[in-house]
Design an enzyme around this catalytic site. Structure first.
Site, short mmCIF file in Angstrom:
data_model
loop_
_atom_site.label_atom_id
_atom_site.label_comp_id
_atom_site.label_asym_id
_atom_site.label_seq_id
_atom_site.Cartn_x
_atom_site.Cartn_y
_atom_site.Cartn_z
N LYS A 41 -27.23 62.29 -25.70
CA LYS A 41 -25.77 62.08 -25.59
C LYS A 41 -25.12 63.33 -25.03
O LYS A 41 -24.28 63.25 -24.12
CB LYS A 41 -25.17 61.77 -26.97
CG LYS A 41 -25.36 60.33 -27.39
CD LYS A 41 -24.98 60.14 -28.86
CE LYS A 41 -25.50 58.80 -29.34
NZ LYS A 41 -25.54 58.66 -30.78
N GLN B 191 -23.32 60.39 -36.20
CA GLN B 191 -24.58 59.68 -36.03
C GLN B 191 -25.03 59.05 -37.35
O GLN B 191 -25.03 59.71 -38.39
CB GLN B 191 -25.63 60.69 -35.51
CG GLN B 191 -26.98 60.08 -35.19
CD GLN B 191 -26.97 59.16 -33.97
OE1 GLN B 191 -26.17 59.33 -33.05
NE2 GLN B 191 -27.85 58.18 -33.97
N ASP C 285 -17.32 54.83 -31.30
CA ASP C 285 -18.37 53.93 -31.78
C ASP C 285 -17.82 52.53 -32.11
O ASP C 285 -18.58 51.58 -32.25
CB ASP C 285 -18.95 54.49 -33.10
CG ASP C 285 -20.32 55.11 -32.92
OD1 ASP C 285 -21.05 54.69 -32.01
OD2 ASP C 285 -20.64 56.02 -33.71
N1 GUN Z 1 -27.38 55.10 -34.97
C1 GUN Z 1 -28.02 54.15 -34.24
N2 GUN Z 1 -27.17 53.62 -33.31
C2 GUN Z 1 -25.99 54.26 -33.47
C3 GUN Z 1 -24.73 54.16 -32.79
O1 GUN Z 1 -24.54 53.35 -31.86
N3 GUN Z 1 -23.76 54.99 -33.25
C4 GUN Z 1 -23.96 55.87 -34.27
N4 GUN Z 1 -22.94 56.62 -34.64
N5 GUN Z 1 -25.10 55.98 -34.92
C5 GUN Z 1 -26.12 55.18 -34.51
#
Ligand code: GUN
Length: 302
Positions: A62, A106, A129
């Site tokens: 990311k 996350q 998100d």
């Molecule tokens: N963990 C797995 N997929 C995601 C996501 O799309 N966003 C976040 N914040 N954590 C994750």
């Protein structure tokens, strides 16, 4: 456009890697134009608590792609002993920081932290998100300004790019998670599909799947969906990313038995190279959207 493809010897691939690259390029162009017009440089803050190896890989990717798109990237790594109050205090600082347009915490979080409370503490306008209840409610009610979760948004983009209008299609979403299944169902309802959400208690799952023009598999079970569960010509979107060891080697496989499904489906996403690359591309696009809204600019005008 018909919703099931004519019979072929094998399905055509939906190339998520290529589509994600073009979405990232489009986002990067708009970021340049936003900066030139308003002086706003979008910024994304990512918070990682603990040492989960898969999460570390995601967070690294990311950050790299955020910088490549021309945005600021702010990374916050906290030990897995971090308490809830400490994490909430960081979220509050990020909510108030004008350089931060998007905040992503996350998941999964360590056991001592109430993830729902943390997600609800994020400013909904910075919730790239789309997990805050305000954004969940907006998506469920069809509001135009919802922040939409990145993985289902990526799946929808791939489907629309491939099929055009989805109106009238029978869609089966396999999995009811807050991250993929539920928002996916809401998005497909918004596209006028007839939507079924299947899960571990669904009776006669193969038969439910066989009715679907569009099948989205998001359960995290390697190769669970068999070839004879698929309607001939259907579009199959495989969200699964499962690490398996075969003949002594590690490899990634989806929730769909790809080889068998590809003999029946009209279109199918590969794993890897299908849905996976779309998730981060959509995260960048959501961060741009958040920055445009703050700057009072319509992102379509960039
Ligand atoms: N963990 C797995 N997929 C995601 C996501 O799309 N966003 C976040 N914040 N954590 C994750």
């Amino acid at each position: 456009m018909t919703l099931t493809a004519p019979a072929r010897a094998s399905a055509r691939l939906i190339d998520g890697k290529a589509f994600a690259a073009s979405l990232r390029a489009r986002t990067a162009r708009k970021i340049k134009s936003l900066l030139a017009r308003t002086g706003t440089k979008p910024g994304l803050a990512v918070v990682l608590v603990g040492e989960d190896p898969a999460s570390q890989v995601y967070v690294r990717n990311k950050a790299k792609q955020t910088l490549e798109a021309g945005m600021d990237s702010f990374e916050h790594r906290l030990p897995d002993t971090t308490g809830q109050a400490e994490l909430l205090a960081l979220v509050e600082i990020l909510n108030r920081d004008d350089k931060v347009h998007g905040i992503l915490v996350q998941l999964p979080l360590p056991k001592q932290i109430d993830a729902d409370a943390v997600l609800r503490a994020i400013d909904p306008a910075k919730d790239v998100d789309g997990f805050h209840v305000v954004n969940v409610g907006k998506l469920a009610t069809g509001a135009k300004d919802a922040m939409v979760p990145c993985t289902p948004l990526g799946c929808l983009m791939l489907l629309k790019e491939t099929l055009g209008s989805l109106a009238g299609a029978r869609a089966l979403v396999l999995g009811r998670s807050n991250i993929v299944g539920r928002p996916m169902a809401a998005l497909l309802i918004g596209e006028s599909c007839t939507v079924t959400v299947a899960h571990s208690k669904t009776r006669d799952l193969p038969e439910e799947c066989r009715r679907a023009d569009i099948l989205i598999a998001a359960v995290g079970k390697p190769r669970m969906v068999q070839g004879d569960w698929i309607k001939p010509g259907a579009s199959v979107i495989d969200v699964g990313i499962n690490r398996v060891t075969e003949h002594g080697k590690q490899r990634l496989v989806g929730d769909v038995d790809f080889d068998a499904a590809a003999r029946v489906a009209g279109w199918i996403t590969p794993v890897p190279g299908g849905v996976g690359p779309m998730t981060i591309a959509c995260l960048l696009a959501n961060t741009l959207t958040a920055a445009c809204r703050r700057a009072g600019i319509d992102s379509d005008s960039l």
